[in-house]
Structure formats: structure tokens, C-alpha cells
Scaffold this motif. Structure first.
Motif, short mmCIF file in Angstrom:
data_model
loop_
_atom_site.label_atom_id
_atom_site.label_comp_id
_atom_site.label_asym_id
_atom_site.label_seq_id
_atom_site.Cartn_x
_atom_site.Cartn_y
_atom_site.Cartn_z
N GLY A 53 0.80 -1.21 0.00
CA GLY A 53 0.00 0.00 0.00
C GLY A 53 0.84 1.26 0.00
N GLY A 54 2.14 1.11 0.01
CA GLY A 54 3.02 2.27 0.03
C GLY A 54 2.97 3.01 1.34
N GLU A 55 2.47 2.34 2.40
CA GLU A 55 2.31 3.02 3.69
C GLU A 55 3.58 3.02 4.53
OE1 GLU A 55 -0.79 0.92 5.62
OE2 GLU A 55 -2.34 1.65 4.29
N ALA A 56 4.42 2.02 4.35
CA ALA A 56 5.55 1.88 5.26
C ALA A 56 6.55 3.00 5.06
CB ALA A 56 6.21 0.52 5.08
N ALA A 57 7.09 3.11 3.88
CA ALA A 57 8.03 4.17 3.55
C ALA A 57 8.24 4.13 2.04
CB ALA A 57 9.35 3.98 4.29
N PRO A 58 7.43 4.84 1.30
CA PRO A 58 7.56 4.77 -0.15
C PRO A 58 8.92 5.27 -0.59
CG PRO A 58 6.13 6.56 0.48
CD PRO A 58 6.45 5.80 1.73
N GLU A 59 9.41 4.67 -1.65
CA GLU A 59 10.73 5.06 -2.16
C GLU A 59 10.59 6.30 -3.03
OE1 GLU A 59 14.12 3.24 -5.09
OE2 GLU A 59 12.98 1.89 -3.83
N PRO A 60 11.21 7.40 -2.61
CA PRO A 60 11.13 8.60 -3.42
C PRO A 60 12.04 8.48 -4.64
CG PRO A 60 12.46 9.00 -1.47
CD PRO A 60 11.93 7.60 -1.37
N PRO A 61 11.78 9.25 -5.70
CA PRO A 61 12.58 9.12 -6.93
C PRO A 61 14.04 9.53 -6.74
CG PRO A 61 10.97 10.90 -7.12
CD PRO A 61 10.70 10.19 -5.82
N ASP A 62 14.32 10.41 -5.81
CA ASP A 62 15.70 10.88 -5.61
C ASP A 62 16.26 10.42 -4.26
OD1 ASP A 62 14.05 12.41 -4.05
OD2 ASP A 62 15.08 14.30 -4.47
N CYS A 63 15.97 9.20 -3.90
CA CYS A 63 16.34 8.69 -2.58
C CYS A 63 17.85 8.71 -2.37
CB CYS A 63 15.82 7.25 -2.44
SG CYS A 63 16.08 6.56 -0.81
N GLN A 64 18.27 9.40 -1.32
CA GLN A 64 19.69 9.48 -0.98
C GLN A 64 19.96 8.96 0.42
OE1 GLN A 64 22.08 10.42 -3.22
NE2 GLN A 64 20.35 10.40 -4.61
N GLY A 65 19.06 8.25 0.99
CA GLY A 65 19.18 7.78 2.37
C GLY A 65 18.11 8.46 3.19
N GLN A 66 17.06 7.75 3.47
CA GLN A 66 15.90 8.34 4.10
C GLN A 66 16.02 8.45 5.61
OE1 GLN A 66 13.29 5.26 2.53
NE2 GLN A 66 12.04 6.89 1.65
N ASN A 67 15.11 9.25 6.16
CA ASN A 67 14.84 9.18 7.59
C ASN A 67 14.08 7.88 7.80
OD1 ASN A 67 16.04 11.52 8.50
ND2 ASN A 67 14.20 12.74 8.24
N HIS A 68 14.53 7.11 8.75
CA HIS A 68 13.92 5.81 9.05
C HIS A 68 13.08 5.97 10.30
CE1 HIS A 68 13.45 1.64 10.16
NE2 HIS A 68 14.13 1.83 11.27
N HIS A 69 11.81 5.64 10.19
CA HIS A 69 10.91 5.72 11.33
C HIS A 69 10.93 4.39 12.08
CE1 HIS A 69 9.65 9.06 8.82
NE2 HIS A 69 9.26 9.62 9.95
N VAL A 70 11.45 4.42 13.29
CA VAL A 70 11.61 3.22 14.10
C VAL A 70 10.25 2.60 14.42
CG1 VAL A 70 12.46 2.39 16.34
CG2 VAL A 70 13.81 4.03 15.01
N ILE A 71 9.23 3.45 14.65
CA ILE A 71 7.87 2.96 14.89
C ILE A 71 7.14 2.99 13.54
CG2 ILE A 71 5.74 3.22 16.22
CD1 ILE A 71 8.13 2.85 18.05
N SER A 72 7.31 1.91 12.79
CA SER A 72 6.67 1.80 11.48
C SER A 72 5.16 1.60 11.67
CB SER A 72 7.25 0.62 10.71
OG SER A 72 6.92 -0.58 11.40
#
Length: 165
Positions: free
Chosen positions: A58-77
Motif C-alpha cells: 500500500g506504500g504506507e511503510a516508507a515509499p521510495e522517493p525518486p531521488d532517494c539518498q538515504g531516508q529518515n527511518h521511522h523506528v515505529i513503522s
């Protein structure tokens, strides 16, 4: 008049044989109970995996942006937050993608989207939450800090996690 013989004497069974049979029954009962617990755990793990897959699909967890350079990771997914919603002691204390618990990825390879390692960490946390029904917020944070201090996680998130900046 009372019968001077015990039930074991009337059946001509020695106390040692009775003890042996009782021990066998306990062993079989324990094995059956352990098997039932294992099946229940497998079913819960399958349900947790479906929850994680649904979040990814569903793209809810953390969708991959087109210019991904290392995302902020949400520990509480979102999948973890779903389990937290029903937790007896932790319910209501955390939000999905809670901004208080964010880790900045070192680079694109470390975190971009909902990768396999991310699903595995989510499943580990979800399993822990289901097992630790009386966990305190301090114990939950200690578990998260233990996970994020592991060597492979420190490579991905060298600064650990904390509030988003």
C-alpha cells in the motif's frame, strides 16, 4: 468396613509403574502443549508478515522517493504501530512513524523504501511486543536501542535514533 487395599493394589500395579505412566502422560501433554504454542506463534508470525507486506504494497511503510539518498527511518513503522495499538501497557503512547523515533540513514543503500532488513526488524519488534505483554515504555525503548545498536544497524544508522531534526 474400609478396603485395606489401595487402588494400585487392587489393580496389581506397582507405585513405580503408576509414576512411570504419569510421567509419560506429562511428557505427552507437554509436547502437545508446546506444539500448540508453536502453531499459535507461527500463525501470529504469518499474520505479522501479512501486515508488513500490506503496508509495503500500500506504500504506507516508507515509499521510495525518486531521488532517494538515504531516508529518515521511522523506528515505529505502521506495522509496529498496529501491534502497539492493542498492547496492554504501551497502547496510546506511540504513533505510526512517530517523529520522536527517527534515524537518518547513512546513504541510499542503507535505507530507501521498505527493504528486507526493515521488514525483518519490524517482525522482530512485533514478535517481542506480543511476547512481552507487560513491557514498560522503558523496556520497549531498551529493546529498540538494543536492536539499533547492533553492528549492522550502526552501519546503516551511525547516529542511532532520536527525534527528527
Amino acid at each position: 468396613m474400609r478396603d485395606p487395599l489401595t487402588a494400585a493394589n487392587r489393580c496389581m500395579v506397582s507405585p513405580a509403574r503408576i509414576a512411570e505412566v504419569l510421567a509419560s502422560v506429562k511428557t505427552v501433554y507437554g509436547a502437545t502443549q508446546s506444539r500448540a504454542e508453536a502453531l499459535e506463534e507461527q500463525a501470529q508470525e504469518a499474520e505479522d508478515a501479512k501486515l508488513a507486506e500490506a503496508a509495503e504494497a500500500g506504500g504506507e511503510a516508507a515509499p521510495e522517493p525518486p531521488d532517494c539518498q538515504g531516508q529518515n527511518h521511522h523506528v515505529i513503522s505502521r506495522p509496529i504501530a498496529e501491534v502497539l495499538k492493542d498492547h496492554p501497557t504501551l497502547s496510546g503512547l506511540y504513533e505510526p512513524r512517530d517523529e520522536r523515533f527517527v534515524a537518518r540513514a547513512k546513504d541510499q543503500e542503507s535505507h530507501c523504501g521498505y527493504q528486507k532488513w526493515h521488514r525483518e526488524v519490524d517482525l522482530e519488534v512485533m514478535k517481542w511486543l506480543r511476547r512481552e505483554r507487560r513491557a514498560t515504555p522503558e523496556e520497549f525503548m531498551a529493546k529498540l536501542r538494543e536492536i539499533y545498536s547492533r553492528k549492522d544497524m550502526r552501519k546503516r544508522f551511525p547516529n542511532g535514533f532520536g527525534p527528527a531534526t
